[in-house]
Motif scaffolding. Structure first.
Motif, mmCIF file in Angstrom:
data_model
loop_
_atom_site.group_PDB
_atom_site.id
_atom_site.type_symbol
_atom_site.label_atom_id
_atom_site.label_comp_id
_atom_site.label_asym_id
_atom_site.label_seq_id
_atom_site.Cartn_x
_atom_site.Cartn_y
_atom_site.Cartn_z
ATOM 1 N N LEU A 175 3.583 0.852 -2.304
ATOM 2 C CA LEU A 175 2.264 1.421 -2.234
ATOM 3 C C LEU A 175 0.978 0.648 -2.223
ATOM 4 O O LEU A 175 0.201 0.586 -1.224
ATOM 5 C CB LEU A 175 2.084 2.459 -3.438
ATOM 6 C CG LEU A 175 0.737 3.460 -3.456
ATOM 7 C CD1 LEU A 175 0.956 4.378 -2.165
ATOM 8 C CD2 LEU A 175 0.825 4.119 -4.805
ATOM 9 N N PHE A 176 1.072 -0.327 -3.004
ATOM 10 C CA PHE A 176 -0.244 -1.315 -3.025
ATOM 11 C C PHE A 176 -0.251 -1.852 -1.505
ATOM 12 O O PHE A 176 -1.536 -2.116 -1.102
ATOM 13 C CB PHE A 176 -0.057 -2.479 -4.177
ATOM 14 C CG PHE A 176 -1.242 -3.463 -4.108
ATOM 15 C CD1 PHE A 176 -2.321 -2.960 -4.676
ATOM 16 C CD2 PHE A 176 -1.213 -4.434 -3.790
ATOM 17 C CE1 PHE A 176 -3.482 -3.572 -4.825
ATOM 18 C CE2 PHE A 176 -2.308 -5.392 -3.748
ATOM 19 C CZ PHE A 176 -3.498 -4.847 -4.345
ATOM 20 N N ASP A 177 0.806 -2.581 -0.944
ATOM 21 C CA ASP A 177 0.609 -3.244 0.204
ATOM 22 C C ASP A 177 0.231 -2.134 1.499
ATOM 23 O O ASP A 177 -0.593 -2.632 2.346
ATOM 24 C CB ASP A 177 1.896 -3.997 0.530
ATOM 25 C CG ASP A 177 2.374 -5.203 -0.231
ATOM 26 O OD1 ASP A 177 1.411 -5.580 -0.947
ATOM 27 O OD2 ASP A 177 3.418 -5.361 -0.472
ATOM 28 N N PHE A 178 0.780 -1.076 1.296
ATOM 29 C CA PHE A 178 0.447 0.023 2.233
ATOM 30 C C PHE A 178 -0.982 0.281 2.137
ATOM 31 O O PHE A 178 -1.665 0.394 3.073
ATOM 32 C CB PHE A 178 1.265 1.227 1.982
ATOM 33 C CG PHE A 178 0.666 2.400 2.714
ATOM 34 C CD1 PHE A 178 0.954 2.724 3.907
ATOM 35 C CD2 PHE A 178 0.117 3.456 2.110
ATOM 36 C CE1 PHE A 178 0.628 3.826 4.715
ATOM 37 C CE2 PHE A 178 -0.371 4.465 2.833
ATOM 38 C CZ PHE A 178 -0.232 4.669 4.004
ATOM 39 N N CYS A 179 -1.604 0.372 0.955
ATOM 40 C CA CYS A 179 -3.076 0.926 0.751
ATOM 41 C C CYS A 179 -3.773 -0.240 1.320
ATOM 42 O O CYS A 179 -4.883 -0.127 1.818
ATOM 43 C CB CYS A 179 -3.463 1.125 -0.550
ATOM 44 S SG CYS A 179 -2.389 2.766 -1.017
ATOM 45 N N LYS A 180 -3.530 -1.448 0.909
ATOM 46 C CA LYS A 180 -4.436 -2.662 1.192
ATOM 47 C C LYS A 180 -4.348 -2.851 2.752
ATOM 48 O O LYS A 180 -5.646 -2.947 3.324
ATOM 49 C CB LYS A 180 -3.668 -3.942 0.597
ATOM 50 C CG LYS A 180 -4.501 -5.200 0.589
ATOM 51 C CD LYS A 180 -3.902 -6.319 -0.066
ATOM 52 C CE LYS A 180 -4.449 -7.581 0.024
ATOM 53 N NZ LYS A 180 -3.806 -8.653 -0.438
#
Lengths: 359, 81
Positions: A141-146
């Motif tokens: 999730l974090f990488d996707f959002c970033k």
């Protein structure tokens, strides 16, 4: 040649479809199945035979005779795709399924894998592709959002209890300790974080996701995409009452263009196919942080229908190849309040589903 | 200063903010002030209206009015210009 499983009745106006759904556990931490069925039953031009797919004998939906016509037990996701397919094939032979709507995160992997085989049986589906499904996984999730310009709390995925000190040092307390599929706990100390790690990992396995705590108002958003980057509907709600398991027990629809735009951006970026839920924390400054993306309808989805956007109905139409006009409006200030109700049944029914796996 | 355009109010004193989902209850005088704010009435007109209608000292009204506006601001119900 594939057999068309949508049967038009004599008047040629009402279509009859057999649909199979999971998520019949209408309990304190409910699955969305019963709410999805309620939405389907409001479609004036469809008549559904509802086939419940259950995992456990005490899922309340099994015994709701006005909601579910027949229930079959299916194997747990850990049994794998072949075991699931064999069971669905058996059910299809008996019921001639037109459509399957899975409603749990944990089972979706197997269902996605089986799409070509379902298609070969003439069973329609309308859920995300594997790539979309994996992009929004808690672990990614974090990488996707970033990458896509969404706000999201920082996180660290860990597999050993000792590794807790890394996010604790980096993010400080409180921390949010999350299971891979379900359950989360807010830990205000290192001891509490360790306890949460052990409790959640013993139940849901590893890894554990440790997330930075974001203070704010909890908002959920139900939405549906057509698979081509277009938003068919989006309804945000604010949780009004939250259970000790962090589940909404009451909620109210909100008017907020920025939240709708967030859903539209997510759908445009992922070309999401089907329903999903964004869990958002809106900070006192008004910034929306994406906390989780659930790849299925939320358990409160009936509220979207009551507010004017019947997302499960849109899913059915798209699954059968209809072009669906996007919903543009919904009623603001619609409230759902969940309640408990003791359903009384006979031991024979419990015995049937327990012993024979169908009722 | 005016009430945000999307704030819903009722004669019974119920106030609903559709952006946040928050709801509030105001008493009769509070609702009168809200309805004047909705009509974009300036402070001097609101003050005149209340002082003419109720037996209240001007200094007391001003203090209570400031407190009330601060609450409305805190709950994100008014636009400050």
């Amino acid at each position: 040649m594939k057999k068309d499983k949508v049967i038009k009745n004599k008047s040629d106006k009402i279509r009859e479809v057999t649909v199979a759904l999971t998520g019949l556990n209408a309990i304190d931490s409910p699955g969305p199945g019963v709410a999805v069925i309620r939405c389907l039953k409001e479609m004036p031009d469809f008549r559904f035979r509802i086939i419940g797919l259950s995992y456990e004998a005490l899922e309340p939906g099994i015994y709701m005779n006005d909601i579910v016509d027949k229930t079959y037990q299916i194997p747990y996701p850990s049994a794998g795709t072949e075991s699931l397919f064999n069971r669905i094939k058996y059910i299809n032979e008996k019921e001639n399924l037109g459509l399957i709507i899975p409603n749990f995160d944990a089972e979706l992997y197997n269902f996605i894998k089986l799409v070509p085989k379902f298609e070969a049986l003439g069973i329609k589906t309308f859920f995300p592709a594997m790539e979309q499904f994996e992009k929004r996984d808690k672990i990614n999730l974090f990488d996707f959002c970033k990458k896509n310009g969404f706000l999201c709390p920082r996180d660290k995925t860990i597999v050993k209890i000792d590794e807790l000190k890394i996010p604790a040092g980096k993010f400080g307390f409180p921390l949010v300790i999350k299971g891979k599929y379900y359950e989360a706990a807010v830990a205000h100390s290192f001891d509490a974080a360790q306890k949460a790690f052990l409790k959640i990992s013993s139940k849901w396995g590893l890894p554990i996701i440790v997330q930075e705590f974001i203070k704010g108002t909890e908002i959920n958003l139900a939405a549906i995409g057509d698979g081509n980057g277009n938003t068919i509907g989006a309804v945000p709600v604010r949780k009004l009452y939250i259970t000790d398991k962090g589940k909404s027990w009451a909620g109210i629809t909100l008017e907020d263009k920025s939240l709708i735009e967030l859903a539209e951006k997510f759908i445009a970026v992922t070309k999401w196919r089907g329903g999903f839920e964004l869990e958002i924390m809106r900070t006192p400054e008004g910034k929306p942080y994406i906390m989780e993306i659930n790849p299925r309808f939320p358990a409160w989805i009936y509220l979207s229908s009551a507010a004017g956007q019947n997302h499960p109905a849109a899913l059915v139409r798209m699954a059968f190849g209809e072009k669906v006009k996007p919903y543009k409006n919904y009623r603001v200030g619609k409230i759902f309040i969940r309640y408990s109700w003791d359903l009384v049944t006979d031991v024979e029914k419990f015995q049937k589903i327990s012993a024979f796996g169908e009722i | 200063m005016k009430l945000k355009s999307n704030i819903a109010t009722s004669e019974t004193g119920f106030i609903f903010n559709p952006s946040t989902g928050d709801s509030f209850s105001a008493n009769a005088v509070g609702m009168e002030i809200i309805s004047l704010l909705k009509k974009n009435k300036p402070l001097n007109e609101i003050k005149k209206h209340i002082l003419d209608k109720y037996n209240v000292d001007e200094a007391v009204f001003e203090k209570d009015y400031d407190d009330y506006i601060a609450q409305l601001q805190f709950y994100n119900l008014i636009d400050t210009m």
